[in-house]
Scaffold this active site. Structure first.
Site, PDB file in Angstrom:
ATOM      1  N   PRO A  68       8.562  25.691 -59.473  1.00 41.57           N
ATOM      2  CG  PRO A  68       8.179  27.516 -58.079  1.00 41.57           C
ATOM      3  CD  PRO A  68       7.496  26.346 -58.706  1.00 41.57           C
TER       4      PRO A  68
ATOM      5  CB  SER B   9      13.076  29.800 -59.291  1.00 38.18           C
ATOM      6  OG  SER B   9      13.627  30.437 -58.168  1.00 38.18           O
TER       7      SER B   9
ATOM      8  CD  GLN C  80       9.555  31.584 -56.775  1.00 36.73           C
ATOM      9  OE1 GLN C  80      10.598  31.243 -57.316  1.00 36.73           O
ATOM     10  NE2 GLN C  80       9.527  32.262 -55.641  1.00 36.73           N
TER      11      GLN C  80
ATOM     12  CE1 TYR D 291      10.864  31.850 -52.531  1.00 38.09           C
ATOM     13  CE2 TYR D 291      12.851  31.705 -53.857  1.00 38.09           C
ATOM     14  CZ  TYR D 291      11.871  31.103 -53.089  1.00 38.09           C
ATOM     15  OH  TYR D 291      11.905  29.751 -52.881  1.00 38.09           O
TER      16      TYR D 291
ATOM     17  CB  THR E 290       7.208  31.399 -53.149  1.00 43.05           C
ATOM     18  OG1 THR E 290       7.122  30.768 -54.432  1.00 43.05           O
ATOM     19  CG2 THR E 290       7.517  30.344 -52.097  1.00 43.05           C
TER      20      THR E 290
ATOM     21  NE  ARG F 270      15.927  24.442 -47.194  1.00 45.09           N
ATOM     22  CZ  ARG F 270      15.832  25.290 -48.202  1.00 45.09           C
ATOM     23  NH1 ARG F 270      16.861  25.491 -48.984  1.00 45.09           N
ATOM     24  NH2 ARG F 270      14.708  25.928 -48.448  1.00 45.09           N
TER      25      ARG F 270
ATOM     26  CE  LYS G   8       6.070  26.177 -55.139  1.00 44.19           C
ATOM     27  NZ  LYS G   8       7.164  26.215 -54.186  1.00 44.19           N
TER      28      LYS G   8
ATOM     29  CG  HIS H 294       9.456  25.370 -50.363  1.00 43.43           C
ATOM     30  ND1 HIS H 294       9.093  26.639 -50.705  1.00 43.43           N
ATOM     31  CD2 HIS H 294      10.702  25.217 -50.872  1.00 43.43           C
ATOM     32  CE1 HIS H 294      10.070  27.237 -51.368  1.00 43.43           C
ATOM     33  NE2 HIS H 294      11.063  26.386 -51.493  1.00 43.43           N
TER      34      HIS H 294
ATOM     35  NE  ARG I 267      14.269  22.786 -51.136  1.00 44.32           N
ATOM     36  CZ  ARG I 267      15.523  22.384 -51.244  1.00 44.32           C
ATOM     37  NH1 ARG I 267      15.810  21.103 -51.141  1.00 44.32           N
ATOM     38  NH2 ARG I 267      16.499  23.245 -51.462  1.00 44.32           N
TER      39      ARG I 267
ATOM     40  CB  VAL J 285       3.778  14.885 -57.125  1.00 39.83           C
ATOM     41  CG1 VAL J 285       3.318  14.227 -58.407  1.00 39.83           C
ATOM     42  CG2 VAL J 285       2.621  15.585 -56.420  1.00 39.83           C
TER      43      VAL J 285
HETATM   44  C1  FMN Z   1      16.323  22.291 -54.923  1.00 37.68           C
HETATM   45  C2  FMN Z   1      14.988  22.951 -54.785  1.00 37.68           C
HETATM   46  C3  FMN Z   1      14.896  24.318 -55.021  1.00 37.68           C
HETATM   47  C4  FMN Z   1      13.661  24.952 -54.920  1.00 37.68           C
HETATM   48  N1  FMN Z   1      13.573  26.282 -55.244  1.00 37.68           N
HETATM   49  C5  FMN Z   1      12.366  26.901 -55.169  1.00 37.68           C
HETATM   50  C6  FMN Z   1      12.247  28.257 -55.568  1.00 37.68           C
HETATM   51  O1  FMN Z   1      13.198  28.895 -56.003  1.00 37.68           O
HETATM   52  N2  FMN Z   1      11.021  28.829 -55.451  1.00 37.68           N
HETATM   53  C7  FMN Z   1       9.926  28.158 -54.972  1.00 37.68           C
HETATM   54  O2  FMN Z   1       8.843  28.714 -54.876  1.00 37.68           O
HETATM   55  N3  FMN Z   1      10.024  26.852 -54.630  1.00 37.68           N
HETATM   56  C8  FMN Z   1      11.202  26.213 -54.719  1.00 37.68           C
HETATM   57  N4  FMN Z   1      11.295  24.894 -54.403  1.00 37.68           N
HETATM   58  C9  FMN Z   1      10.085  24.149 -54.004  1.00 37.68           C
HETATM   59  C10 FMN Z   1       9.388  23.538 -55.221  1.00 37.68           C
HETATM   60  O3  FMN Z   1       8.785  24.539 -56.003  1.00 37.68           O
HETATM   61  C11 FMN Z   1       8.287  22.538 -54.802  1.00 37.68           C
HETATM   62  O4  FMN Z   1       7.396  23.166 -53.922  1.00 37.68           O
HETATM   63  C12 FMN Z   1       8.856  21.281 -54.158  1.00 37.68           C
HETATM   64  O5  FMN Z   1       9.979  20.820 -54.879  1.00 37.68           O
HETATM   65  C13 FMN Z   1       7.792  20.196 -54.094  1.00 37.68           C
HETATM   66  O6  FMN Z   1       8.261  19.082 -53.389  1.00 37.68           O
HETATM   67  P1  FMN Z   1       8.786  17.741 -54.109  1.00 37.68           P
HETATM   68  O7  FMN Z   1       9.921  18.123 -54.962  1.00 37.68           O
HETATM   69  O8  FMN Z   1       9.210  16.879 -52.960  1.00 37.68           O
HETATM   70  O9  FMN Z   1       7.629  17.167 -54.864  1.00 37.68           O
HETATM   71  C14 FMN Z   1      12.516  24.214 -54.518  1.00 37.68           C
HETATM   72  C15 FMN Z   1      12.618  22.844 -54.308  1.00 37.68           C
HETATM   73  C16 FMN Z   1      13.837  22.198 -54.442  1.00 37.68           C
HETATM   74  C17 FMN Z   1      13.895  20.719 -54.251  1.00 37.68           C
END
Ligand code: FMN
Length: 379
Positions: free
Chosen positions: A93, A122, A143, A145, A172, A181, A251, A275, A278, A309
């Site tokens: 997501p 998401s 997903q 929140y 999540t 951030r 998650k 995540h 992040r 990945v």
């Molecule tokens: C811009 C961005 C927005 C994201 N938004 C969500 C989100 O809304 N919900 C969530 O569970 N994870 C969110 N994630 C985390 C991703 O689901 C995932 O865990 C993450 O991108 C994995 O790391 P990688 O992109 O470095 O492989 C977000 C990631 C990014 C980069």
């Protein structure tokens, strides 16, 4: 062999028009996205220790291949939660996809359908649960929140996802508050405040009915309140379980004790994830957490994996270490920013192709037999 050569040639010709490596996709995405948007997507929290560690740890894991097996066909079909999928991939997501492309999640969901790859939509998507379902009858998960401010909003979204044909709910658990951030703080950039993540809220009857004032600014302020949920505990998970017949996946699990608690609370699966670095900076690389969690879970529930990945080989490592499926994150978002739906399709296609080549070279003809591979981690 001939087939492989043909495939490589075809990819080569195609790549005249499309990027091939993660870095190339990222470069094109960077050019096309607004500066704040690219920074929001690409950066990690804090000093980005974890974001970097996700990669360095993956590189420290090596595959010990098997030889002299017939790998003329490689079968990557995967069973997950009682469903059969064509590959071991899902799309993580990622919220607010209109930041990357005007068609946002609609384009991504359509690309997923082509490969029957589950798309995890998401909570803070630009497009709503129903809009996405309308354009794609491919597999979709939702997903969530958690909304502590008003749990009825969460139950309403779960109900909408059920009604629209989504197959699972991903809760999540690592985003109880926003990560630290610094890039976004310095730039004063908040895509949620700009309205990129309102798709599911504006269309939610319970959320909208709870508002006194339905002006754009009030809606956004209310979303910002709903999105924080530091009070989330296992009790809420138990309650969510009671409210839906869909499988519940958590998650953001990194500790083996939490993985065991997930089993105790009757959760149907977990995604080992930090995540993408992040959220909490300084945490363990997702791939190292996977190795520990796999040992204690021992096939009781499916384990999915994401964070860091970037190519098929990374996915094969995660699958060999113990993941049942792998979620692709930033690579597809860059595909979306670079070339819309076709960009996401290309990214997914290359992941599947590289996974097949990797398994073939590692002597594994069926993904189901991946346990035969050796894995070694350098210190
Ligand atoms: C811009 C961005 C927005 C994201 N938004 C969500 C989100 O809304 N919900 C969530 O569970 N994870 C969110 N994630 C985390 C991703 O689901 C995932 O865990 C993450 O991108 C994995 O790391 P990688 O992109 O470095 O492989 C977000 C990631 C990014 C980069």
């Amino acid at each position: 062999m001939e087939n492989r050569d043909k495939l490589m040639k075809e990819i080569g010709e195609n790549e005249m028009a499309f990027p091939l490596t993660f870095k190339e996709w990222e470069d094109v995405a960077k050019e096309k996205m607004i500066t704040g948007g690219y920074q929001y997507v690409s950066k990690g929290a804090g000093s980005e220790e974890t974001a970097k560690r996700n990669r360095t740890a993956l590189e420290k894991w090596s595959i010990i291949p098997r030889m002299l097996n017939d790998v003329s066909t490689v079968d990557v079909t995967t069973e997950l939660l009682g469903n059969k999928y064509a590959s071991p991939f899902l799309l993580s997501p990622i919220g607010m996809q209109k930041l990357a492309h005007t068609n946002g999640e609609i384009a991504t969901a359509q690309a997923c359908k082509k490969f029957m790859v589950p798309f995890i939509l998401s909570t803070v998507s630009s497009c709503s649960i129903e809009e996405v379902a309308e354009v794609s009858n491919g597999p979709k998960w939702f997903q969530l929140y958690w909304s502590h401010e008003n749990p009825e909003v969460s139950y309403s979204m779960i109900h909408r996802a059920e009604k629209a044909g989504y197959e699972a709910i991903v809760v999540t658990v690592d985003t109880v508050m926003a990560g630290w951030r610094e890039g976004d703080m310095k730039a004063g950039f908040s895509p949620l405040s700009l309205g990129y993540g309102s798709g599911n809220y504006k269309t939610d009857p319970v959320f909208m009915a709870s508002l006194k004032d339905k002006e754009e600014q009030s809606i956004i302020e209310e979303i910002l309140t709903h999105i924080q949920h530091p009070q989330l505990t296992w009790d809420a998970i138990a309650e969510i379980k009671k409210r839906t017949t869909l499988p519940i996946i958590l998650k953001g699990i990194l500790h083996k004790e939490d993985a065991l608690l997930a089993v105790k609370y009757g959760v149907d699966g977990i995604i080992v994830s930090n995540h993408g670095g992040r959220q909490l900076d300084g945490v363990i690389a997702s791939i190292d957490a996977l190795a520990e969690i796999k040992e204690v879970i021992d096939k009781q529930i499916p384990i999915l994996f994401d964070s860091g990945v970037r190519r098929g080989v990374d996915a094969v490592k995660a699958l060999a270490i113990g993941a049942d499926a792998v979620c692709i994150g930033r690579p597809y978002l860059y595909g979306l920013a670079a070339h819309g739906k076709v960009g996401v399709e290309k990214v997914i296609e290359r992941f599947i192709q590289e996974t097949e080549v990797t398994l073939g070279l590692a002597g594994i003809a069926r993904l189901a037999e991946i346990e035969r591979l050796g894995m070694k981690r350098e210190k």
